[in-house]
Design a protein around this motif. Sequence first.
Motif, short mmCIF file in Angstrom:
data_model
loop_
_atom_site.label_atom_id
_atom_site.label_comp_id
_atom_site.label_asym_id
_atom_site.label_seq_id
_atom_site.Cartn_x
_atom_site.Cartn_y
_atom_site.Cartn_z
N ARG A 65 138.68 58.88 94.39
CA ARG A 65 137.72 59.99 94.40
C ARG A 65 138.24 61.17 95.22
NH1 ARG A 65 131.72 60.19 97.09
NH2 ARG A 65 131.26 62.29 96.42
N TRP A 66 138.73 60.89 96.44
CA TRP A 66 139.21 61.97 97.31
C TRP A 66 140.51 62.56 96.77
CZ3 TRP A 66 134.84 62.61 98.96
CH2 TRP A 66 134.06 61.62 99.54
N GLN B 259 132.53 61.48 110.58
CA GLN B 259 133.57 62.14 109.77
C GLN B 259 134.82 61.29 109.66
OE1 GLN B 259 134.89 66.03 110.81
NE2 GLN B 259 132.85 66.93 110.77
N PHE C 249 134.91 63.76 104.99
CA PHE C 249 133.70 63.21 104.37
C PHE C 249 132.98 62.28 105.33
CE2 PHE C 249 137.21 60.39 103.45
CZ PHE C 249 136.68 59.11 103.60
N ASP C 250 131.71 62.06 105.05
CA ASP C 250 130.89 61.13 105.83
C ASP C 250 131.18 59.73 105.31
OD1 ASP C 250 128.75 59.41 106.67
OD2 ASP C 250 127.56 61.18 107.13
N THR D 223 127.67 58.00 103.87
CA THR D 223 127.03 58.56 102.67
C THR D 223 128.04 58.95 101.60
OG1 THR D 223 127.09 60.82 103.52
CG2 THR D 223 125.14 59.48 104.07
N LYS D 224 129.33 59.05 101.97
CA LYS D 224 130.40 59.48 101.07
C LYS D 224 130.24 60.92 100.60
CE LYS D 224 132.09 55.30 101.11
NZ LYS D 224 132.53 54.91 102.41
N ASN D 225 129.49 61.72 101.34
CA ASN D 225 129.33 63.14 101.02
C ASN D 225 130.49 63.93 101.61
OD1 ASN D 225 126.87 62.84 99.66
ND2 ASN D 225 125.70 63.00 101.56
N ILE D 226 130.94 64.93 100.87
CA ILE D 226 132.03 65.79 101.36
C ILE D 226 131.50 66.72 102.43
CG2 ILE D 226 133.64 67.60 100.71
CD1 ILE D 226 133.71 66.38 97.93
N ILE D 227 132.24 66.84 103.51
CA ILE D 227 131.88 67.75 104.59
C ILE D 227 132.69 69.05 104.46
CG2 ILE D 227 131.93 68.09 107.09
CD1 ILE D 227 131.48 65.00 107.29
#
Length: 108
Positions: A36-37, A69, A93-94, A97-101
């Motif tokens: 994903r990243w 992070q 990313f977190d 939660t896997k959310n992008i920071i």
Amino acid sequence: MKRFPFVLTLFFCVLLLASFSIKSFSEEGQSVAYDRWKKIAWGALEDKFKGSELTEYKYIGRTEVNKEQTKDVFRVTVKRNNETYSAHAEVYFDPLTKNIIAINVFRL
């Protein structure tokens, strides 16, 4: 008392098999996250270096910045107008939660 060595051996065999399956499961999960990243970093590199040839794409590694992070770093070789140089893409990313920071792309 004669059964004790057999039971002990059986116990260690089961423990060994369980550890292999746990390791395999965790590596598979990391591979999915890495993919994903990797796609996100590649897209950011293509946007930053439009019209350039991007080669030698490499995953550098993962760093835990803090509890909220984590950073994955990717490196690529950029070829533009007879000039060749390296560039990095950092994806923050977190980890929960896997959310992008943030995504940082820069020339080295």
